[in-house]
Design an enzyme around this catalytic site. Structure first.
Site, PDB file in Angstrom:
ATOM      1  N   GLN A 104       0.844  -1.205   0.000  1.00 43.20           N
ATOM      2  CA  GLN A 104       0.000   0.000   0.000  1.00 43.20           C
ATOM      3  C   GLN A 104       0.870   1.241   0.000  1.00 43.20           C
ATOM      4  OE1 GLN A 104      -3.290  -0.695   3.183  1.00 43.20           O
ATOM      5  NE2 GLN A 104      -1.656  -2.115   3.618  1.00 43.20           N
ATOM      6  N   VAL A 106       3.573   4.113  -1.206  1.00 48.98           N
ATOM      7  CA  VAL A 106       3.837   4.790  -2.475  1.00 48.98           C
ATOM      8  C   VAL A 106       5.328   5.092  -2.651  1.00 48.98           C
ATOM      9  CG1 VAL A 106       1.516   5.750  -2.706  1.00 48.98           C
ATOM     10  CG2 VAL A 106       3.258   7.051  -1.459  1.00 48.98           C
ATOM     11  N   HIS A 122      -1.554   1.408  -4.316  1.00 49.21           N
ATOM     12  CA  HIS A 122      -1.838   2.838  -4.161  1.00 49.21           C
ATOM     13  C   HIS A 122      -0.957   3.726  -5.030  1.00 49.21           C
ATOM     14  CE1 HIS A 122      -3.800   2.061   0.069  1.00 49.21           C
ATOM     15  NE2 HIS A 122      -4.528   1.621  -0.935  1.00 49.21           N
ATOM     16  N   CYS A 157      -0.192  19.066 -18.651  1.00 52.21           N
ATOM     17  CA  CYS A 157       0.007  17.996 -19.627  1.00 52.21           C
ATOM     18  C   CYS A 157       0.408  18.581 -20.977  1.00 52.21           C
ATOM     19  CB  CYS A 157      -1.296  17.195 -19.755  1.00 52.21           C
ATOM     20  SG  CYS A 157      -1.214  15.950 -21.053  1.00 52.21           S
ATOM     21  N   GLY A 197       3.310  -4.344   9.005  1.00 56.64           N
ATOM     22  CA  GLY A 197       3.179  -2.900   9.207  1.00 56.64           C
ATOM     23  C   GLY A 197       1.995  -2.242   8.546  1.00 56.64           C
ATOM     24  N   THR A 198       0.830  -2.881   8.650  1.00 56.02           N
ATOM     25  CA  THR A 198      -0.371  -2.198   8.177  1.00 56.02           C
ATOM     26  C   THR A 198      -1.421  -2.213   9.281  1.00 56.02           C
ATOM     27  OG1 THR A 198      -2.147  -2.106   6.529  1.00 56.02           O
ATOM     28  CG2 THR A 198      -1.213  -4.281   6.973  1.00 56.02           C
ATOM     29  N   SER A 199      -2.154  -1.090   9.386  1.00 57.76           N
ATOM     30  CA  SER A 199      -3.190  -1.020  10.417  1.00 57.76           C
ATOM     31  C   SER A 199      -4.394  -1.884  10.038  1.00 57.76           C
ATOM     32  CB  SER A 199      -3.615   0.432  10.643  1.00 57.76           C
ATOM     33  OG  SER A 199      -3.960   1.022   9.418  1.00 57.76           O
ATOM     34  N   ASN A 223       3.850  -6.513  13.645  1.00 54.26           N
ATOM     35  CA  ASN A 223       3.348  -5.177  13.971  1.00 54.26           C
ATOM     36  C   ASN A 223       3.547  -4.957  15.463  1.00 54.26           C
ATOM     37  OD1 ASN A 223       1.675  -2.814  14.345  1.00 54.26           O
ATOM     38  ND2 ASN A 223       0.595  -3.381  12.466  1.00 54.26           N
ATOM     39  N   ALA A 241       9.325  -4.195  12.500  1.00 54.28           N
ATOM     40  CA  ALA A 241       9.678  -5.039  11.356  1.00 54.28           C
ATOM     41  C   ALA A 241      11.186  -5.105  11.134  1.00 54.28           C
ATOM     42  CB  ALA A 241       8.982  -4.514  10.101  1.00 54.28           C
TER      43      ALA A 241
HETATM   44  N1  APR Z   1       7.276  -2.179  12.149  1.00 50.49           N
HETATM   45  C1  APR Z   1       6.085  -2.726  11.783  1.00 50.49           C
HETATM   46  N2  APR Z   1       4.909  -2.080  11.894  1.00 50.49           N
HETATM   47  C2  APR Z   1       4.928  -0.830  12.382  1.00 50.49           C
HETATM   48  C3  APR Z   1       6.126  -0.193  12.766  1.00 50.49           C
HETATM   49  C4  APR Z   1       7.335  -0.922  12.646  1.00 50.49           C
HETATM   50  N3  APR Z   1       8.505  -0.393  12.984  1.00 50.49           N
HETATM   51  N4  APR Z   1       5.805   1.049  13.216  1.00 50.49           N
HETATM   52  C5  APR Z   1       4.487   1.185  13.102  1.00 50.49           C
HETATM   53  N5  APR Z   1       3.936   0.046  12.605  1.00 50.49           N
HETATM   54  C6  APR Z   1       2.532  -0.255  12.315  1.00 50.49           C
HETATM   55  C7  APR Z   1       1.527   0.525  13.135  1.00 50.49           C
HETATM   56  O1  APR Z   1       1.295  -0.119  14.385  1.00 50.49           O
HETATM   57  C8  APR Z   1       0.296   0.493  12.237  1.00 50.49           C
HETATM   58  O2  APR Z   1      -0.496  -0.648  12.473  1.00 50.49           O
HETATM   59  O3  APR Z   1       2.280   0.117  10.980  1.00 50.49           O
HETATM   60  C9  APR Z   1       0.899   0.390  10.821  1.00 50.49           C
HETATM   61  C10 APR Z   1       0.773   1.664  10.002  1.00 50.49           C
HETATM   62  O4  APR Z   1      -0.573   1.920   9.807  1.00 50.49           O
HETATM   63  P1  APR Z   1      -1.082   3.072   8.822  1.00 50.49           P
HETATM   64  O5  APR Z   1      -0.308   4.332   9.102  1.00 50.49           O
HETATM   65  O6  APR Z   1      -2.566   3.100   8.914  1.00 50.49           O
HETATM   66  O7  APR Z   1      -0.580   2.565   7.408  1.00 50.49           O
HETATM   67  P2  APR Z   1      -1.270   1.601   6.356  1.00 50.49           P
HETATM   68  O8  APR Z   1      -1.920   0.449   7.027  1.00 50.49           O
HETATM   69  O9  APR Z   1      -0.249   1.329   5.325  1.00 50.49           O
HETATM   70  O10 APR Z   1      -2.386   2.559   5.780  1.00 50.49           O
HETATM   71  C11 APR Z   1      -3.095   2.188   4.632  1.00 50.49           C
HETATM   72  O11 APR Z   1      -4.040   4.408   4.472  1.00 50.49           O
HETATM   73  O12 APR Z   1      -2.939   6.390   5.012  1.00 50.49           O
HETATM   74  C12 APR Z   1      -3.596   5.684   4.012  1.00 50.49           C
HETATM   75  O13 APR Z   1      -3.315   5.449   1.683  1.00 50.49           O
HETATM   76  C13 APR Z   1      -2.611   5.449   2.909  1.00 50.49           C
HETATM   77  O14 APR Z   1      -1.633   3.410   2.067  1.00 50.49           O
HETATM   78  C14 APR Z   1      -2.116   4.053   3.213  1.00 50.49           C
HETATM   79  C15 APR Z   1      -3.370   3.385   3.759  1.00 50.49           C
END
Ligand code: APR
Length: 258
Positions: A104, A106, A122, A157, A197-199, A223, A241
């Site tokens: 996800q 960029v 994304h 453009c 590392g995604t919420s 995470n 991570a």
């Molecule tokens: N290692 C692993 N995970 C981590 C670390 C780390 N060092 N530090 C933070 N995190 C976790 C957090 O606990 C959280 O769950 O990474 C996650 C980041 O979450 P978000 O900021 O919500 O990112 P993401 O899940 O990629 O968001 C999805 O939402 O902001 C929009 O379009 C944007 O692509 C993004 C989408």
């Protein structure tokens, strides 16, 4: 169970698996100093809500403001280097050639680390396109070939004159269908999905681990905090991570078959 034991268990699952897939979010790039949307803004930008700037409506209303916001984000991302988590994922390709990484993010830190098969949900912050895709979808534009007054204007453009925009997916926009279809089919076929590392709250990426589970695969999550994915994770490795991924990869050499 200790974290060492969990790492051993994760390594055993990965070692035994035939088709692995990785899903990454902002957390994998955190230790490279790439700010997320939520912590990106200071100085001049502090007064803006980033989730409102990253929309087609904001761009239609004030394209120069949104363009400048992305120029600012590119500037703060420029010095970022891959961290041990990106490198550990790239190293997994010796065991799983062409390991698919659905991201996800960029930024291009997975590529910089050496991963070869990135499925981008994304888009890519360093790419630009015509906001009308006037030459077909997408219509990439190399802005380094264009000239404009950076203080008062933005690139347009060269084919149709409409504003150029970053080639990223904004809130409320469709994801690229081919990438999304591939991500879904990889998730359905995977016997192990590694989620880093995604919420797990932004659809449709957050659905992918559920697809793997429904098809009978296992989910390993890395995470430091509980996420939307944690309830379906077979193994949750709680921590950063950059610390845990290299330990998982190292444990593959000694892991027993699951
Ligand atoms: N290692 C692993 N995970 C981590 C670390 C780390 N060092 N530090 C933070 N995190 C976790 C957090 O606990 C959280 O769950 O990474 C996650 C980041 O979450 P978000 O900021 O919500 O990112 P993401 O899940 O990629 O968001 C999805 O939402 O902001 C929009 O379009 C944007 O692509 C993004 C989408």
């Amino acid at each position: 169970m200790s974290i060492e034991q969990r790492i051993e268990n994760a390594a055993a699952l990965i070692k035994a698996c035939q088709r692995m897939v990785v899903l990454t979010g902002a957390g994998v790039s955190k230790e490279s100093g790439v700010p997320t949307f939520r912590d990106a803004l200071d100085g001049l930008w502090a007064q803006y809500d980033p989730q409102r700037l990253a929309t087609p409506q904001a761009f239609a209303a004030n394209p120069k403001l949104v363009w400048d916001f992305y120029e600012y984000r590119r500037e703060i991302m420029r010095p970022a280097q891959p961290n041990p988590a990106h490198r550990a994922l790239a190293a997994l390709e010796t065991r799983f050639p062409g390991l698919p990484i659905i991201t996800q993010n960029v930024d291009d830190l997975h590529e910089q680390a050496g991963s070869t098969n990135i499925i981008r949900l994304h888009g890519k912050i360093n790419a630009n396109r015509c906001s009308k895709n006037c030459q077909g979808s997408p219509t990439p534009i190399d802005v380094t070939t264009l000239e404009w007054d950076h203080a008062h204007d933005m690139p347009h453009c060269p084919y149709c004159g409409h504003p150029v925009r970053p080639d990223v997916v904004w809130f409320g926009e469709m994801l690229p269908l081919d990438q999304l279809d591939e991500a879904k089919s990889l998730s359905a076929r995977a016997d192990v999905m590694l989620v880093v590392g995604t919420s797990g709250v932004v659809v449709p990426a957050s659905d992918l681990p559920h697809i793997t589970k429904r098809a009978g695969g296992k989910v390993i999550e890395i995470n430091p905090s509980e996420s939307g994915i944690t309830p379906v994770a077979d193994i949750w490795l709680q921590g950063a991570a950059g610390d845990l991924l290299p330990r998982v990869v190292a444990a593959l050499d000694t892991a027993q078959d699951a």
